[in-house]
Design a protein around this motif. Structure first.
Motif, PDB file in Angstrom:
ATOM      1  N   GLN A  58       0.859  -1.173   0.000  1.00 53.36           N
ATOM      2  CA  GLN A  58       0.000   0.000   0.000  1.00 53.36           C
ATOM      3  C   GLN A  58       0.904   1.234   0.000  1.00 53.36           C
ATOM      4  OE1 GLN A  58       1.761  -0.208   3.110  1.00 53.36           O
ATOM      5  NE2 GLN A  58       0.131  -1.681   3.448  1.00 53.36           N
ATOM      6  N   ASN A  59       0.354   2.379  -0.282  1.00 51.95           N
ATOM      7  CA  ASN A  59       1.158   3.587  -0.450  1.00 51.95           C
ATOM      8  C   ASN A  59       0.481   4.761   0.254  1.00 51.95           C
ATOM      9  OD1 ASN A  59       2.944   5.535  -1.256  1.00 51.95           O
ATOM     10  ND2 ASN A  59       2.420   5.461  -3.421  1.00 51.95           N
ATOM     11  N   PHE A  60       1.114   5.238   1.317  1.00 54.71           N
ATOM     12  CA  PHE A  60       0.598   6.401   2.027  1.00 54.71           C
ATOM     13  C   PHE A  60       1.190   7.713   1.513  1.00 54.71           C
ATOM     14  CE2 PHE A  60       0.213   3.069   5.460  1.00 54.71           C
ATOM     15  CZ  PHE A  60      -1.176   3.000   5.424  1.00 54.71           C
ATOM     16  N   LEU A  61       2.182   7.642   0.625  1.00 54.87           N
ATOM     17  CA  LEU A  61       2.843   8.864   0.147  1.00 54.87           C
ATOM     18  C   LEU A  61       2.118   9.424  -1.077  1.00 54.87           C
ATOM     19  CD1 LEU A  61       6.633   8.019   0.568  1.00 54.87           C
ATOM     20  CD2 LEU A  61       4.980   8.869   2.224  1.00 54.87           C
ATOM     21  N   GLN A  62       0.864   9.756  -0.879  1.00 58.61           N
ATOM     22  CA  GLN A  62       0.035  10.298  -1.947  1.00 58.61           C
ATOM     23  C   GLN A  62      -0.685  11.546  -1.440  1.00 58.61           C
ATOM     24  OE1 GLN A  62      -1.787   6.934  -4.498  1.00 58.61           O
ATOM     25  NE2 GLN A  62      -1.869   6.095  -2.425  1.00 58.61           N
TER      26      GLN A  62
ATOM     27  N   MET B 191       3.547  -4.070   6.346  1.00 58.02           N
ATOM     28  CA  MET B 191       3.108  -2.774   5.854  1.00 58.02           C
ATOM     29  C   MET B 191       4.288  -1.989   5.288  1.00 58.02           C
ATOM     30  SD  MET B 191      -0.198  -2.609   6.617  1.00 58.02           S
ATOM     31  CE  MET B 191      -0.648  -0.870   6.699  1.00 58.02           C
ATOM     32  N   ASN B 192       3.992  -1.123   4.314  1.00 61.11           N
ATOM     33  CA  ASN B 192       4.988  -0.229   3.729  1.00 61.11           C
ATOM     34  C   ASN B 192       4.605   1.224   3.984  1.00 61.11           C
ATOM     35  OD1 ASN B 192       6.259  -2.476   2.538  1.00 61.11           O
ATOM     36  ND2 ASN B 192       4.970  -2.315   0.720  1.00 61.11           N
ATOM     37  N   THR B 193       5.602   2.101   3.944  1.00 63.42           N
ATOM     38  CA  THR B 193       5.276   3.531   3.931  1.00 63.42           C
ATOM     39  C   THR B 193       4.740   3.930   2.567  1.00 63.42           C
ATOM     40  OG1 THR B 193       7.504   4.171   3.222  1.00 63.42           O
ATOM     41  CG2 THR B 193       7.094   4.058   5.597  1.00 63.42           C
ATOM     42  N   GLY B 194       5.262   3.277   1.529  1.00 64.32           N
ATOM     43  CA  GLY B 194       4.934   3.654   0.167  1.00 64.32           C
ATOM     44  C   GLY B 194       6.069   4.443  -0.462  1.00 64.32           C
ATOM     45  N   SER B 195       5.828   4.890  -1.673  1.00 61.22           N
ATOM     46  CA  SER B 195       6.858   5.575  -2.461  1.00 61.22           C
ATOM     47  C   SER B 195       6.285   6.856  -3.052  1.00 61.22           C
ATOM     48  CB  SER B 195       7.339   4.649  -3.585  1.00 61.22           C
ATOM     49  OG  SER B 195       8.154   5.334  -4.490  1.00 61.22           O
ATOM     50  N   TRP B 196       7.145   7.872  -3.184  1.00 62.35           N
ATOM     51  CA  TRP B 196       6.713   9.113  -3.829  1.00 62.35           C
ATOM     52  C   TRP B 196       6.421   8.905  -5.315  1.00 62.35           C
ATOM     53  CZ3 TRP B 196       5.075  12.945  -1.013  1.00 62.35           C
ATOM     54  CH2 TRP B 196       5.667  13.252   0.219  1.00 62.35           C
TER      55      TRP B 196
ATOM     56  N   PRO C 265      10.675  14.044  -2.960  1.00 61.92           N
ATOM     57  CA  PRO C 265       9.218  14.138  -2.794  1.00 61.92           C
ATOM     58  C   PRO C 265       8.561  14.737  -4.034  1.00 61.92           C
ATOM     59  CG  PRO C 265      10.373  15.076  -0.907  1.00 61.92           C
ATOM     60  CD  PRO C 265      11.392  14.839  -1.969  1.00 61.92           C
ATOM     61  N   ILE C 266       7.263  14.531  -4.147  1.00 64.11           N
ATOM     62  CA  ILE C 266       6.485  15.174  -5.195  1.00 64.11           C
ATOM     63  C   ILE C 266       6.614  16.692  -5.023  1.00 64.11           C
ATOM     64  CG2 ILE C 266       4.134  15.522  -6.064  1.00 64.11           C
ATOM     65  CD1 ILE C 266       3.541  12.646  -5.116  1.00 64.11           C
TER      66      ILE C 266
ATOM     67  N   ALA D 295       3.090  -4.804  10.875  1.00 55.90           N
ATOM     68  CA  ALA D 295       4.528  -4.613  11.022  1.00 55.90           C
ATOM     69  C   ALA D 295       5.054  -3.732   9.889  1.00 55.90           C
ATOM     70  CB  ALA D 295       5.247  -5.963  11.027  1.00 55.90           C
ATOM     71  N   LEU D 296       5.420  -2.508  10.229  1.00 52.94           N
ATOM     72  CA  LEU D 296       5.938  -1.553   9.253  1.00 52.94           C
ATOM     73  C   LEU D 296       7.367  -1.927   8.887  1.00 52.94           C
ATOM     74  CD1 LEU D 296       5.219   1.098   7.738  1.00 52.94           C
ATOM     75  CD2 LEU D 296       6.199   2.346   9.680  1.00 52.94           C
ATOM     76  N   GLU D 297       7.641  -2.016   7.589  1.00 56.07           N
ATOM     77  CA  GLU D 297       8.941  -2.500   7.111  1.00 56.07           C
ATOM     78  C   GLU D 297       9.830  -1.363   6.615  1.00 56.07           C
ATOM     79  OE1 GLU D 297      10.837  -5.063   3.423  1.00 56.07           O
ATOM     80  OE2 GLU D 297       8.757  -5.443   3.990  1.00 56.07           O
ATOM     81  N   ASN D 298      11.135  -1.567   6.774  1.00 58.55           N
ATOM     82  CA  ASN D 298      12.113  -0.703   6.099  1.00 58.55           C
ATOM     83  C   ASN D 298      12.166  -1.133   4.626  1.00 58.55           C
ATOM     84  OD1 ASN D 298      13.294  -3.177   7.154  1.00 58.55           O
ATOM     85  ND2 ASN D 298      15.300  -2.417   6.501  1.00 58.55           N
ATOM     86  N   HIS D 299      11.179  -0.667   3.867  1.00 52.20           N
ATOM     87  CA  HIS D 299      10.965  -1.138   2.491  1.00 52.20           C
ATOM     88  C   HIS D 299      11.202   0.009   1.508  1.00 52.20           C
ATOM     89  CE1 HIS D 299       9.316  -4.072  -0.377  1.00 52.20           C
ATOM     90  NE2 HIS D 299       8.660  -3.078  -0.935  1.00 52.20           N
ATOM     91  N   TRP D 300      12.386   0.636   1.630  1.00 52.02           N
ATOM     92  CA  TRP D 300      12.746   1.754   0.775  1.00 52.02           C
ATOM     93  C   TRP D 300      11.749   2.902   0.961  1.00 52.02           C
ATOM     94  CZ3 TRP D 300      17.598   1.390  -0.583  1.00 52.02           C
ATOM     95  CH2 TRP D 300      18.165   0.121  -0.686  1.00 52.02           C
ATOM     96  N   GLY D 301      11.594   3.766  -0.022  1.00 53.08           N
ATOM     97  CA  GLY D 301      10.757   4.933   0.213  1.00 53.08           C
ATOM     98  C   GLY D 301      11.255   5.712   1.422  1.00 53.08           C
ATOM     99  N   LEU D 302      10.349   6.296   2.167  1.00 49.42           N
ATOM    100  CA  LEU D 302      10.716   7.026   3.384  1.00 49.42           C
ATOM    101  C   LEU D 302      11.451   6.133   4.371  1.00 49.42           C
ATOM    102  CD1 LEU D 302       7.687   9.253   4.496  1.00 49.42           C
ATOM    103  CD2 LEU D 302       9.890  10.004   3.585  1.00 49.42           C
ATOM    104  N   SER D 303      11.070   4.857   4.389  1.00 52.95           N
ATOM    105  CA  SER D 303      11.586   3.951   5.413  1.00 52.95           C
ATOM    106  C   SER D 303      13.029   3.533   5.176  1.00 52.95           C
ATOM    107  CB  SER D 303      10.697   2.708   5.517  1.00 52.95           C
ATOM    108  OG  SER D 303      10.685   2.000   4.295  1.00 52.95           O
ATOM    109  N   SER D 304      13.631   3.934   4.038  1.00 54.29           N
ATOM    110  CA  SER D 304      15.058   3.655   3.869  1.00 54.29           C
ATOM    111  C   SER D 304      15.881   4.526   4.814  1.00 54.29           C
ATOM    112  CB  SER D 304      15.498   3.890   2.416  1.00 54.29           C
ATOM    113  OG  SER D 304      15.338   5.251   2.067  1.00 54.29           O
ATOM    114  N   ASN D 305      15.272   5.576   5.322  1.00 57.36           N
ATOM    115  CA  ASN D 305      15.885   6.409   6.361  1.00 57.36           C
ATOM    116  C   ASN D 305      15.440   5.842   7.713  1.00 57.36           C
ATOM    117  OD1 ASN D 305      16.206   8.488   8.357  1.00 57.36           O
ATOM    118  ND2 ASN D 305      16.449   9.989   6.715  1.00 57.36           N
ATOM    119  N   THR D 306      16.355   5.171   8.418  1.00 56.18           N
ATOM    120  CA  THR D 306      15.972   4.483   9.654  1.00 56.18           C
ATOM    121  C   THR D 306      15.508   5.457  10.737  1.00 56.18           C
ATOM    122  OG1 THR D 306      18.303   4.414  10.322  1.00 56.18           O
ATOM    123  CG2 THR D 306      17.404   2.450   9.261  1.00 56.18           C
ATOM    124  N   ASP D 307      16.018   6.684  10.708  1.00 57.03           N
ATOM    125  CA  ASP D 307      15.549   7.675  11.686  1.00 57.03           C
ATOM    126  C   ASP D 307      14.080   8.024  11.428  1.00 57.03           C
ATOM    127  OD1 ASP D 307      18.003   7.813  13.006  1.00 57.03           O
ATOM    128  OD2 ASP D 307      18.763   9.377  11.673  1.00 57.03           O
TER     129      ASP D 307
END
Length: 325
Positions: free
Chosen positions: A117-121, A151-156, A175-176, A207-219
């Motif tokens: 799923q993608n929340f970065l919309q 779960m994913n954060t999604g991608s821009w 980002p867009i 379970a939110l994953e470090n699946h690239w997108g925003l989540s590639s930044n661990t902070d």
């Protein structure tokens, strides 16, 4: 003739009788003499290992049947099968029940349903649609007896072909136009928050994953996780391969929060990118973090999975079997 002094014999007999009497009294009273302490035997913790159905299908036109993944997993000695939602033949109750029964008959758990799923919309209606999609997937997990949903954060979506750029070397996706990463972080927290309310009622972990997108930044990832961790349904899925550069420092940062782990291998060269993985070192990182949950293999290489998956299981079984004490 030599003479022996046996005057002490009666005393010796009296001492022996006294000791025997005391011992008998102790036994009658329920007190046995204390035995010498025995050293504790070392405890072996064998982390359960599942295989993702994704290991046999990397989004090619023809899907690899999940039924075959379950058969292979049972034959090879896995403890479970992770189900990739997009790999399911359909979403009918009959099909879901078929997979659940096949896993049960094979002695396998199904610990994780991996969804997208993608929340970065920026469009609220699109985010709402992905929230509804997540609700549907939570219902699927409930029907199949799967306790956790990835779960994913999604991608821009601003980099159209990541494999033809340096994205996997930098993890940077702009980002867009007109929006910032801070907007995206808020949308993820809000969207996950809605999904968590639904998951709590269903008894399913998200379970939110470090699946690239925003989540590639661990902070960023930990900011989102910490904002939501008060929910009993909130979890973290740590993917060993989804890091820019070496994975070990990122794994040390995320391992204490891990609910489940996806372990990447790349035999034959990576499908998307190559990465060297020292699983002896990785296993020690998770042992130090006292991780006890499932590790799920995601083979993402070009080698035939019929040879790569068994090799991967051998590596993971060795790395995630700990001797304690």
């Amino acid at each position: 003739m030599q003479h022996f002094d046996d005057t002490s014999a009666p005393n010796s007999r009296r001492e022996w009788l006294k000791k025997a009497s005391l011992m008998g009294s102790a036994l009658l009273a329920g007190h046995a003499p204390e035995a010498a302490p025995q050293p504790k035997a070392p405890v072996v913790r064998r982390i359960p290992i599942s295989v993702s159905s994704y290991s046999y299908w990397h989004f090619t036109p023809e899907k690899f049947p999940i039924e075959n993944v379950i058969d292979n997993a049972a034959r090879l000695g896995f403890d479970g099968v992770e189900v990739l939602h997009r790999q399911m033949a359909d979403e009918s109750i009959a099909y879901q029940n078929k997979l659940k029964r096949l896993a049960f008959d094979s002695g396998l758990s199904m610990p994780l349903l991996s969804i997208h799923q993608n929340f970065l919309q920026p469009d609220l209606a699109k985010r709402k649609a992905d929230i509804e999609h997540t609700f549907k997937c939570i219902n699927i997990a409930t029907q199949m007896g799967i306790p956790c949903v990835r779960m994913n954060t999604g991608s821009w979506g601003t980099i159209k072909n990541k494999r033809q750029t340096n994205y996997y070397q930098t993890g940077i996706e702009p980002p867009i136009e007109g929006y910032t990463d801070e907007d995206g972080i808020k949308w993820v927290i809000d969207g996950m928050g809605e999904c968590l309310k639904y998951a709590e009622k269903a008894g399913v972990v998200l379970a939110l994953e470090n699946h690239w997108g925003l989540s590639s930044n661990t902070d960023y990832l930990l900011r989102m996780y910490n904002a939501l961790k008060s929910s009993p349904a909130m979890g973290l899925n740590v993917d060993t391969g989804n890091f820019v550069g070496e994975p070990y420092s990122g794994l040390e940062k995320l391992a204490p929060y891990a609910t489940i782990v996806q372990a990447k291998t790349y035999y034959g060269g990576g499908t998307f990118y190559d990465k060297e993985m020292d699983y002896t070192r990785i296993g020690k990182i998770f042992q130090k973090a006292n991780f006890k949950g499932f590790v799920s293999l995601e083979f993402e290489g070009k080698e035939d999975p019929n040879t790569a998956v068994p090799k991967s299981l051998e590596v993971l079984r060795k790395a995630f079997t700990y001797t304690i004490g």
